[in-house]
Design an enzyme around this catalytic site. Structure first.
Site, short mmCIF file in Angstrom:
data_model
loop_
_atom_site.label_atom_id
_atom_site.label_comp_id
_atom_site.label_asym_id
_atom_site.label_seq_id
_atom_site.Cartn_x
_atom_site.Cartn_y
_atom_site.Cartn_z
N LYS A 18 0.71 -1.05 -0.09
CA LYS A 18 0.06 0.09 -0.06
C LYS A 18 0.79 1.25 0.12
CE LYS A 18 -2.81 2.80 3.21
NZ LYS A 18 -4.31 2.85 2.57
N GLY A 442 -25.64 13.33 8.69
CA GLY A 442 -25.01 13.07 9.94
C GLY A 442 -23.71 13.85 9.92
N ASP A 609 -28.08 4.44 11.40
CA ASP A 609 -27.71 4.01 10.03
C ASP A 609 -27.44 2.75 9.69
OD1 ASP A 609 -27.17 6.72 9.24
OD2 ASP A 609 -25.40 7.04 10.31
N CYS A 653 -27.25 3.52 1.77
CA CYS A 653 -26.43 4.29 0.68
C CYS A 653 -25.50 3.10 -0.03
CB CYS A 653 -25.41 5.27 0.83
SG CYS A 653 -24.31 4.67 2.19
N HIS A 704 -20.55 12.19 -3.34
CA HIS A 704 -19.03 11.69 -3.67
C HIS A 704 -18.12 12.64 -4.75
CE1 HIS A 704 -19.90 8.37 -1.21
NE2 HIS A 704 -18.49 7.99 -1.40
N1 GLN Z 1 -24.20 9.03 9.60
C1 GLN Z 1 -23.19 8.58 8.67
C2 GLN Z 1 -22.57 10.02 8.00
O1 GLN Z 1 -23.02 10.68 7.83
C3 GLN Z 1 -23.62 7.91 7.75
C4 GLN Z 1 -22.48 7.13 6.85
C5 GLN Z 1 -22.66 6.21 5.71
O2 GLN Z 1 -23.83 5.90 5.44
N2 GLN Z 1 -21.77 5.45 5.57
O3 GLN Z 1 -21.27 10.04 7.72
ZN ZN Z 2 -24.38 6.92 3.20
#
Ligand code: GLN
Ligand code: ZN
Length: 766
Positions: A18, A442, A609, A653, A704
């Site tokens: 890495k 969040g 989550d 997600c 992203h």
């Molecule tokens: N609550 C988390 C954030 O906002 C959710 C992260 C995720 O869905 N992977 O970062």
């Molecule tokens: Zn997410």
């Protein structure tokens, strides 16, 4: 009886590869250094296997990035957009993996997706209608010869042609990738010829697709392939390996094949009896994958020996090999590295085995069965029994109160007090939210400063008081910003969290962490999953202080932020001495306690989550229903303690939700925020057959990308959603947390997001 290893980790004992690669990508080192690091890792791996007298040692299990990408390159399966890069193999390879952008070149990366039900991600082969294949990279031969020059005779490992095709994707309409088999097989034949010429006797063909539901023509492809190879190469000893699950209905196909060895993953299946009773050809050797390749637990010798003897009795010792269940790629490298460090509690050490130790276990098992090194073997067996006996009664692991609490769970514990419609009404009165409420997921930007403070604090270089003051300032700033732009449900920003699982794991009993337990996730990205070794409970509140602090700063609603039980489980190494379901319930109860504390402290909106909800889906569709029911139930256990007026959110997600949307509804969260913006609300297609009953915030902003979406774009996404979901049920939010973004783009995007809601409210009112 012989021993075999399906593959070893290749990122390096201390992630040397890495580091070398990332430094090369930054332009700080030369490719020669990367190549040298690779050679050292391979050499050390071969030496380790030799030292433990493994009879069949793999080659070509090494990769600079991913073994499926290696195969694409080997087979000349290189999409046209990389044509200009073909001169230099490394340039080409890394461009395919990561995309490339420099003078005259601007190409996107190939897609990446999860490797079966692991957390490893592979690069998805791309297929076109006019796809041709040709032998392009000689990596396989080179590595075979390299090992040979070091005096090690190896079994080259190749991803088999059928799995290679099935793991890929058609990039054009009008054909099925399996139809490319006839064009692909000649190239495999060339490679095999090359390997045989170099001196190989055995070749391991990985066909993990055999652990999946296969169509008749896909099974036929397996038959066609291995009959052809056996016919063309009568001297070749074919080792066929599938892993991560049982063969089930694919068993008749594989037992009819003219192969030398059939590998069974006996850690992910209990298929041995069926295989022994099948019409297995009398000259086929069984490779028993008894040492788990994808976890960190010590092998139970007594159990493994019983399994091995059962097979020996039935078909004789000469027809038995023992092996790792799958490649050790999915296990961390070396437990010895933990011994000098403090993170992993001493008490847990005797129960663990990382890749290096697992190789040693194969050696032990062979000595015990073959009755070689007799005294040593006996001692090892005694030690192993002792570790398991101690583990079964250890107070570190077993907590009576926790077990009893799970046993006492009733159906009512996983049900809200009233049905959604009623709760929705009560929440409307209680929360007084406008139509199209706005919120975020969040986290806010984890700036350099935030990360550096956290790391200083963790290393003891900053006092708790100073660190906390800093976090408070960050929270306060973020609350002020959210108020200023007019978001409806605020968050505290998660500045105190490094990782959404680790943060909770560190505060829960039953979890341990390592210093060097790294596992490759994709390319150079590695993760260090927590180890769930014992009964899980929550000694004290985990998030209440920070949430309270945030709420004290504002009259607006602040949303409490938790990670759900399914995600915590999915991203950890899970104990194997009790059903996963039980461990999930224990975690669910710990989260339930936190939910309850938040509510008691006046927090009215709580998000749990579950981004990994879908990741635990079993490989075979017949097992989906049970998994999904249990996963939804675990979520409900954690959520259902609250009063009707308290609003429970969840978030998911970056996975396919379309075919599990009904199970998502079974979670019965009042609101789900869900990623959809990248696929332009493809998710909504699912709603034409199934009306999602509760409130939903389909993400309108792809976090992203640093790109700031326009009001128009976001608005049209919501309008699209509005055709299938009633306006009263719609929320407006980004599609995931903002921790990877910077403040300027976050601020700009969220301002626009709020104005989308405002415009929509206006339009609906007139
Ligand atoms: N609550 C988390 C954030 O906002 C959710 C992260 C995720 O869905 N992977 O970062
Ligand atoms: Zn997410």
């Amino acid at each position: 009886m012989k021993t075999k290893v399906l593959g070893l980790p290749r990122i390096g004992r201390k992630r040397e590869l890495k580091k070398a690669l990332e430094s090369y990508w930054k332009g700080n080192t030369t490719i020669d250094e990367v190549v040298a690091v690779g050679a050292t890792i391979r050499k050390e791996n071969w030496q380790l296997l030799r030292k433990q007298e493994i009879d069949f040692i793999p080659s070509n299990d090494f990769s600079f990035y991913d073994q499926v990408l290696d195969m694409s390159l080997t087979l000349g399966c290189i999409p046209k957009r990389y044509e200009a890069l073909k001169e230099n193999h490394f340039d080409l390879y890394f461009a395919m993996a990561r995309g490339a952008q420099r003078e005259g070149i601007d190409v996107t990366a190939m897609e990446m997706t999860k490797w079966f039900n692991t957390n490893y991600h592979y690069i998805v082969p791309e297929f076109y209608k006019e796809q041709t294949f040709s032998w392009f990279s000689e990596k396989i031969i080179d590595e075979y010869n390299e090992a040979k020059s070091l005096g090690v005779d190896t079994t080259p490992v190749l991803l088999g042609p059928v799995s290679f095709l099935l793991l890929g994707k058609e990039k054009e309409e009008g054909f099925h990738r399996i139809s490319l088999l006839d064009r692909l097989l000649p190239v495999y034949q060339q490679i095999i010829t090359g390997l045989l010429y170099s001196g190989a006797t055995h070749i391991q063909f990985d066909e993990p697709c055999l652990a999946l539901d296969l169509q008749p023509e896909e099974k036929k492809a397996i038959t066609q392939t291995y009959f052809l190879l056996a016919e063309k190469f009568p001297q070749l000893k074919i080792v066929l390996a599938s892993y991560f699950g049982a063969y089930l209905d694919n068993l008749p196909t594989v037992t009819s094949l003219p192969i030398h060895v059939l590998h069974l993953d006996l850690c992910a299946s209990d298929e041995l009896d069926r295989v022994l009773d099948s019409n297995l050809k009398s000259d086929v050797i069984l490779s028993l994958g008894v040492v788990e390749g994808r976890n960190i637990w010590k092998n139970n010798y007594e159990k493994s020996i019983a399994t091995i003897y059962k097979a020996i009795e039935k078909i004789g010792e000469e027809r038995i090999w023992i092996s790792t269940s799958c490649s050790l790629l999915h296990a961390p490298y070396d437990l010895d590295l933990e011994k000098d460090h403090k993170k992993l509690p001493e008490a847990v050490l005797p129960w663990l085995a990382f890749a290096k130790q697992k190789v040693g276990e194969l050696h032990d098992l062979k000595s015990i069965i073959n009755k070689t090194e007799n005294t040593l073997a006996k001692t090892r067996l005694v030690e192993n029994k002792k570790a398991f006996n101690e583990k079964s009664i250890s107070e570190w692991i077993h907590n009576k109160a926790v077990k009893e609490r799970v046993a006492r769970l009733t159906v009512g514990d996983s049900e809200r007090k009233s049905i959604f419609k009623k709760r929705q009404e009560l929440q409307r009165t209680e929360l007084q939210l406008p139509l199209f409420p706005t919120t975020t997921i969040g986290s806010f930007p984890q700036t350099k400063e935030v990360r550096s403070w956290r790391s200083k604090y963790k290393k003891g270089l900053a006092s708790e008081a100073l660190y906390k003051d800093f976090i408070k300032e960050e929270i306060e700033e973020s609350i002020r910003f959210q108020e200023e732009i007019g978001l409806d449900v605020l968050v505290h920003g998660e500045f105190e969290r490094n990782d959404m699982v680790e943060y909770f794991g560190e505060q829960l009993e039953g979890f341990a962490f390592t210093d060097f337990g790294w596992v490759q996730s994709y390319g150079t990205r590695c993760v260090k999953p927590p180890i769930i070794y014992g009964d899980v409970f929550r000694p004290t509140a985990m998030t209440v202080d920070w949430t309270n602090f945030a709420q004290s700063l504002t009259t607006k609603l602040v949303k409490g932020m938790l990670t759900g039980p399914v995600t915590i489980l999915q991203w950890s190494f899970v104990r194997n001495d009790q059903p996963r379901e039980l461990t999930t319930k224990q975690i669910a109860l710990a989260i339930r306690d936190e939910v309850s504390d938040l509510e008691d402290n006046g927090i009215k909106v709580i998000q749990i989550d579950e981004p990994a909800f879908r990741e635990g889906l079993p490989l075979r569709e017949k097992d989906w229903k049970k998994y999904l029911e249990k996963a939804a139930e675990a979520f409900r256990i954690s959520a259902s303690i609250v009063a009707d007026e308290t609003q429970i959110h969840t978030h998911m997600c970056y996975s396919e939700f379309n075919n599990i949307i009904e199970s998502i509804a079974e979670m019965d969260a009042d609101v789900i925020t869900i990623e959809t913006s990248r696929s332009e609300m493809e998710l909504l297609e699912a709603f034409s057959d199934f009306k999602y009953p509760n409130e939903i915030g389909p993400g309108v902003y792809d976090i992203h990308s640093p790109r700031i979406p326009s009001v128009l774009e976001m608005k049209s996404l919501i309008e699209k959603a509005g055709t299938l979901i009633p306006n009263e049920n719609l929320w407006i939010n980004p599609d995931c947390g903002l921790k990877t973004r910077d403040w300027p783009e976050t601020k700009a995007a969220l301002k626009k997001l709020v104005s989308v809601a405002k415009e929509l409210r206006q339009e609906v009112l007139v």
